[in-house]
Design an enzyme around this catalytic site. Structure first.
Site, PDB file in Angstrom:
ATOM      1  N   GLY A   1      19.363  53.350 -42.198  1.00  0.00           N
ATOM      2  CA  GLY A   1      18.219  52.484 -42.374  1.00  0.00           C
ATOM      3  C   GLY A   1      18.632  51.029 -42.503  1.00  0.00           C
ATOM      4  O   GLY A   1      19.638  50.592 -41.925  1.00  0.00           O
ATOM      5  N   LEU A   2      17.861  50.267 -43.265  1.00  0.00           N
ATOM      6  CA  LEU A   2      18.103  48.838 -43.485  1.00  0.00           C
ATOM      7  C   LEU A   2      18.148  48.073 -42.163  1.00  0.00           C
ATOM      8  O   LEU A   2      18.996  47.200 -41.957  1.00  0.00           O
ATOM      9  CB  LEU A   2      19.405  48.614 -44.276  1.00  0.00           C
ATOM     10  CG  LEU A   2      19.433  49.189 -45.697  1.00  0.00           C
ATOM     11  CD1 LEU A   2      20.808  48.978 -46.326  1.00  0.00           C
ATOM     12  CD2 LEU A   2      18.348  48.587 -46.565  1.00  0.00           C
ATOM     13  N   CYS A   3      17.247  48.437 -41.258  1.00  0.00           N
ATOM     14  CA  CYS A   3      17.184  47.751 -39.962  1.00  0.00           C
ATOM     15  C   CYS A   3      15.740  47.360 -39.641  1.00  0.00           C
ATOM     16  O   CYS A   3      15.297  47.441 -38.489  1.00  0.00           O
ATOM     17  CB  CYS A   3      17.779  48.621 -38.861  1.00  0.00           C
ATOM     18  SG  CYS A   3      17.187  50.330 -38.816  1.00  0.00           S
ATOM     19  N   GLY A   4      15.018  46.937 -40.678  1.00  0.00           N
ATOM     20  CA  GLY A   4      13.657  46.472 -40.473  1.00  0.00           C
ATOM     21  C   GLY A   4      12.735  47.578 -39.975  1.00  0.00           C
ATOM     22  O   GLY A   4      12.812  48.726 -40.403  1.00  0.00           O
TER      23      GLY A   4
END
Length: 298
Positions: free
Chosen positions: A86-89
């Site tokens: 994750g952590l990709c908008g």
């Protein structure tokens, strides 16, 4: 009045988060550079295969099993390419929402008849569609830990075999196409059955070359039979590379935005800390002055 110790702790926490997001941005930038190189190397090859396959299919006298158009479509397969991390908008959610929109608008009857299956590439895609009770017949979490052509081609070869065997009548690929570091295009495209019109459209930039009369050895049909499976494998391989580059670009952008937000929050907290500190000092001075006045009066 806010406790000074609490504000200091928040400033320290935000500063630590800022260091993490900054490091993640740098890692994503390095991975993006490699992903772009692989993607750019593959694009011309995939385009040339589409060109040759389109020319051969147009002038071929016989049909191929992967070009079979069923009279009625009974079963549909979607290959959805997400990410493992994750952590990709909105990289994953935007694609998954687009897929669900397409399913609800154009494939509702197959959902109701349980005639629509999904192959999920990436941990996020696998978790998302399983949680929503879609028929995920196969999942590939951890796929992007080591992106290999053989792993990708085996997925496409299995889907092709199922299409030829009549298990599925249409196969689609859903992925994020890389446009720039800050922009990705969500695409849902049909790969099976192969449509010669689409091949010709892909080759529209090379229209002048199509007038050339080629000689094929041993013959065009034999070459076409070998080329079409390779073309299908390249379709999925290119989609995987496009998705990987898009993921790294989206993560780099998201971490850059998070770093900037952390800087702004730190400034606000430092201002609040200075205001609270000044207020505390003013209060202490007032108490000292009041005490001194009381002593002098006595």
């Amino acid at each position: 009045m806010a406790n000074l110790r609490d504000i200091r702790n928040r400033i320290s926490s935000v500063n630590n988060t800022q260091q993490i997001t900054k490091a993640m941005k740098m890692v994503a930038a390095a991975k993006l550079r490699k992903a772009q190189d692989r993607m750019n190397e593959t694009r011309p090859y995939a385009s040339k295969i589409a060109e040759v396959a389109g020319r051969l299919a147009e002038y071929s006298s016989s049909s191929n099993p992967v070009m079979r158009k069923p009279e009625t479509v009974k079963n549909v397969l979607f290959i959805v390419i997400g990410s493992d991390r994750g952590l990709c908008g909105g990289f994953n959610n935007n694609l998954f929402k687009e897929v669900e929109k397409q399913l609800n608008e154009n494939f509702q009857q197959y959902l109701e008849n349980e005639a629509l299956s999904i192959v999920a590439i990436g941990k996020k895609a696998n978790a998302y569609f399983k949680k929503r009770k879609y028929d995920v017949i196969e999942g590939f979490p951890g796929f992007f830990d080591d992106i290999l052509y053989d792993s990708t081609s085996s997925i496409m070869e299995k889907a092709t075999s199922q299409f030829i065997g009549g298990q599925f009548d249409e196969v689609y690929i859903a992925f994020n196409e890389f446009k720039s570091v800050i922009a990705q295009t969500r695409k849902v495209q049909k790969v099976l059955p192969i449509d010669t019109a689409n091949l010709k459209n892909d080759d529209s930039d090379n229209a002048s070359e199509q007038a050339i009369d080629y000689l094929y050895e041993p013959n065009s049909q034999a070459i076409l039979e070998r080329l079409l499976p390779l073309y299908l494998n390249m379709q999925l391989w290119r989609a995987v590379l496009e998705s990987n580059a898009s993921e790294q670009g989206a993560r780099m952008t998201a971490m850059d935005s998070a770093t900037e937000n952390a800087k702004d929050l730190e400034k606000e907290l430092r201002l609040k800390y200075n205001q609270a500190r000044q207020s505390a000092i003013t209060t202490e001075i007032s108490e000292i002055v009041s005490g001194a006045q009381a002593l002098s009066e006595n």
